[in-house]
Design an enzyme around this catalytic site. Structure first.
Site, PDB file in Angstrom:
ATOM      1  CG  ASP A 143      -0.257  -0.273   2.591  1.00  0.00           C
ATOM      2  OD1 ASP A 143       0.927  -0.371   2.458  1.00  0.00           O
ATOM      3  OD2 ASP A 143      -1.081  -0.356   3.782  1.00  0.00           O
ATOM      4  CG  ASP A 147       6.029  -2.134  13.083  1.00  0.00           C
ATOM      5  OD1 ASP A 147       5.604  -2.974  13.870  1.00  0.00           O
ATOM      6  OD2 ASP A 147       5.442  -1.275  12.445  1.00  0.00           O
TER       7      ASP A 147
HETATM    8  C1  UD1 Z   1       1.416  -1.656  10.224  1.00  0.00           C
HETATM    9  C2  UD1 Z   1       2.471  -0.900   9.401  1.00  0.00           C
HETATM   10  C3  UD1 Z   1       3.133  -1.884   8.641  1.00  0.00           C
HETATM   11  C4  UD1 Z   1       3.860  -3.098   9.514  1.00  0.00           C
HETATM   12  C5  UD1 Z   1       2.592  -3.832  10.313  1.00  0.00           C
HETATM   13  C6  UD1 Z   1       3.250  -4.862  11.154  1.00  0.00           C
HETATM   14  C7  UD1 Z   1       1.980   1.364   9.105  1.00  0.00           C
HETATM   15  C8  UD1 Z   1       1.398   2.316   8.161  1.00  0.00           C
HETATM   16  N1  UD1 Z   1       2.017   0.073   8.672  1.00  0.00           N
HETATM   17  O1  UD1 Z   1       0.530  -2.374   9.276  1.00  0.00           O
HETATM   18  O2  UD1 Z   1       4.438  -1.323   8.247  1.00  0.00           O
HETATM   19  O3  UD1 Z   1       4.531  -4.027   8.770  1.00  0.00           O
HETATM   20  O4  UD1 Z   1       1.988  -2.737  11.076  1.00  0.00           O
HETATM   21  O5  UD1 Z   1       3.612  -4.082  12.482  1.00  0.00           O
HETATM   22  O6  UD1 Z   1       2.823   1.652   9.969  1.00  0.00           O
HETATM   23  N2  UD1 Z   1       0.100  -8.749   5.216  1.00  0.00           N
HETATM   24  C9  UD1 Z   1       0.504  -9.981   5.082  1.00  0.00           C
HETATM   25  N3  UD1 Z   1      -0.116 -11.116   5.628  1.00  0.00           N
HETATM   26  C10 UD1 Z   1      -1.421 -10.695   6.397  1.00  0.00           C
HETATM   27  C11 UD1 Z   1      -1.828  -9.444   6.283  1.00  0.00           C
HETATM   28  C12 UD1 Z   1      -1.111  -8.271   5.734  1.00  0.00           C
HETATM   29  O7  UD1 Z   1       1.673 -10.293   4.705  1.00  0.00           O
HETATM   30  O8  UD1 Z   1      -2.318 -11.738   6.812  1.00  0.00           O
HETATM   31  C13 UD1 Z   1       0.979  -7.664   4.741  1.00  0.00           C
HETATM   32  C14 UD1 Z   1       0.319  -6.783   3.941  1.00  0.00           C
HETATM   33  O9  UD1 Z   1       0.104  -7.034   2.626  1.00  0.00           O
HETATM   34  C15 UD1 Z   1       1.091  -5.454   3.969  1.00  0.00           C
HETATM   35  C16 UD1 Z   1       1.618  -5.561   5.330  1.00  0.00           C
HETATM   36  O10 UD1 Z   1       1.314  -6.869   5.553  1.00  0.00           O
HETATM   37  O11 UD1 Z   1       2.123  -5.489   2.996  1.00  0.00           O
HETATM   38  C17 UD1 Z   1       0.923  -4.611   6.300  1.00  0.00           C
HETATM   39  O12 UD1 Z   1      -0.206  -4.626   6.273  1.00  0.00           O
HETATM   40  P1  UD1 Z   1      -1.402  -3.732   6.585  1.00  0.00           P
HETATM   41  O13 UD1 Z   1      -2.777  -4.181   6.560  1.00  0.00           O
HETATM   42  O14 UD1 Z   1      -1.086  -2.461   5.377  1.00  0.00           O
HETATM   43  O15 UD1 Z   1      -1.216  -3.369   7.938  1.00  0.00           O
HETATM   44  P2  UD1 Z   1      -0.723  -1.845   8.704  1.00  0.00           P
HETATM   45  O16 UD1 Z   1      -1.757  -1.637   9.640  1.00  0.00           O
HETATM   46  O17 UD1 Z   1      -0.379  -0.745   7.623  1.00  0.00           O
HETATM   47 MN    MN Z   2      -0.418  -0.566   5.611  1.00  0.00          MN
END
Ligand code: UD1
Ligand code: MN
Length: 444
Positions: free
Chosen positions: A210, A288
């Site tokens: 994203d 993170d």
């Molecule tokens: C937030 C952080 C992100 C971090 C995550 C983990 C921000 C804006 N974002 O995620 O950088 O990695 O916390 O602490 O601060 N994903 C998977 N498997 C899943 C669900 C999601 O691989 O089951 C991937 C998504 O494709 C994406 C990433 O994990 O690349 C983060 O997911 P997202 O839904 O964007 O969570 P954030 O709340 O933004």
């Molecule tokens: Mn995100």
């Protein structure tokens, strides 16, 4: 006598005949010579006329050639001027420093957001200067078919790998609603192992599905890699400024980079050495925030830009959208292409950076929050707002719309406790007092 007369007559006749003949003969060669000469002259004149005609034809051809050349030149000049006015249509010519050198792969973490992954990939491919130097590996979790197909539609421009373990994760009851963070951490561990152990790369740039990127995204990472390698007090390079909202940054200063003690994530680079250190103890969740703990950070800093090279459009994600609405959606994505690989970035190395940074903070003029907000302070100087306690820190950051949270006691973007930002066209340091002893992990 008759005979004499006859002889005389004959002589006269013969003489007359001779005379006439002579006259005729004498006349004849003169006119012959004359007509010969005039014929020669006419021939010569004809020849001359021919030659003049030839010459004139030659010059006429020469003239038309010259005119054609002039016209062509005018057209070319106009074309160049027109091209200067519009965006160059030709592909950007990248510096060899950017296209040559060690392979620097981009790992894109994806799950089930089909249109998001397309948006991310479109930009990653649009700005990629070289497929050989910057291979893109898309790691997909979640087993979502439409997302997989979307990634596959990019053909051999990217490499798709799929996280194989789609089993449920046991999560303590009180953390059930945070299960997503466990899934993300599991995916990261698997994907990074792939990059370093299977693909055997030495470095990685990690992005999520994203994120939009700026045109100089690759340039930024390629140029900072040697600094990251050289300075062991650095452990990452991030494209993200946590306080990167347009009213808090110097939008005219795209070149400016910093060191920060706060791990920003959101488009970041690390080396294989760091993964060998972190991989074996990788956490089950909140990776993170885990990285932001002192046990992992060990006093090391990241490089971050004044103007973010990434921006998140992931309103709907694992975390709630509140953060997004309040801060994330306002982050200013840099638009100016900075040729970082052409620049000397050694000022970011600790030995050079720290004395200069400390001098700047010490030389800044101490002011009050009201003075900062009034916009009446003279431009061109640096100002300092001092905080002594966590409560004051919170109050000041809230009042300035800076991010107010701390992780493991480190404020967002902080370096040596100092948060540098730009307000009303003035550089302001939100700084601890001079007897600062280091971060206090109880501040959160
Ligand atoms: C937030 C952080 C992100 C971090 C995550 C983990 C921000 C804006 N974002 O995620 O950088 O990695 O916390 O602490 O601060 N994903 C998977 N498997 C899943 C669900 C999601 O691989 O089951 C991937 C998504 O494709 C994406 C990433 O994990 O690349 C983060 O997911 P997202 O839904 O964007 O969570 P954030 O709340 O933004
Ligand atoms: Mn995100």
């Amino acid at each position: 006598m008759r005979h004499r007369e006859l002889v005389l007559l004959c002589v006269a006749a013969i003489s007359t005949w001779l005379l006439v003949t002579y006259a005729l003969i004498a006349q004849q060669p003169a006119s012959l010579v004359h007509s010969q000469t005039s014929r020669n002259l006419a021939e010569q004149l004809d020849k001359l006329e021919e030659e003049v005609k030839d010459q004139s034809n030659y010059y006429r051809t020469l003239l038309s050639k010259l005119q054609a050349l002039k016209l062509h030149r005018e057209k070319q000049t106009k074309k160049v001027e027109d091209e200067d006015k519009t965006e160059p249509k030709q592909e950007k010519v990248y510096s060899s420093k950017l296209t040559e050198g060690e392979v620097l792969p981009v790992l894109l973490i994806a799950c089930n957001r089909e249109s998001a992954v397309r948006r991310s990939l479109d930009l990653l491919l649009k700005y990629r200067p070289s497929q050989e130097r910057f291979p893109i590996i898309v790691s997909q979790d979640c087993g979502h078919r439409p997302t997989k197909q979307a990634i596959q539609s990019y053909g051999n421009q990217v490499t798709l790998i799929q996280q194989p373990d789609l089993t449920d994760i046991e999560v303590p009851l009180k953390e059930r609603k945070f299960k997503g963070y466990f899934l993300i951490a599991r995916h990261y561990k698997w994907a990074l192992d792939q990059v370093f152990k299977n693909f055997r790369h030495n470095t990685v740039i990690i992005v999520e599905d994203d994120l939009d990127i700026s045109p100089d995204f690759y340039e930024y990472f390629a140029a900072t890699l040697p600094i990251l390698r050289k300075d062991s007090s650095l452990w990452c390079v991030s494209a993200w400024n946590d306080n990167g909202k347009s009213n808090l940054v110097d939008v005219n200063n795209a070149t400016l980079l910093y060191r920060t003690d706060f791990f920003p994530g959101l488009g970041w680079m690390m080396t294989k050495d760091l993964w060998e250190e972190l991989g074996p103890k990788w956490p089950r969740s909140y990776w993170d925030d885990w990285m932001r703990m002192e046990e992992q950070r060990k006093g090391r800093a990241c490089i971050r830009p004044e103007l973010s090279r990434t921006r998140t459009f992931g309103k709907k994600g694992v975390s709630n959208g509140l953060f997004y609405e309040k801060y994330l959606k306002y982050i200013h994505l840099n638009t100016v292409y900075v040729p970082f690989t052409e620049k000397d970035l050694t000022y970011l190395i600790k030995d050079k950076y720290d004395p200069e940074f400390e001098r700047m903070v010490q030389e800044s003029q101490m002011v009050t929050i009201n003075e900062v907000k009034s916009g009446r302070l003279p431009e061109g100087s640096n100002y300092r707002l001092v905080y002594h306690t966590k409560d004051i820190y919170k109050r000041l950051t809230k009042s300035l719309s800076l991010m107010d949270d701390l992780k493991a006691g480190v404020p967002r973007t902080g370096y040596k406790g100092v948060v540098s930002f730009f307000f009303n066209k003035r550089r302001v340091f939100l700084a601890p007092n001079n007897n600062w002893k280091g971060y206090d992990p109880s501040w959160s």
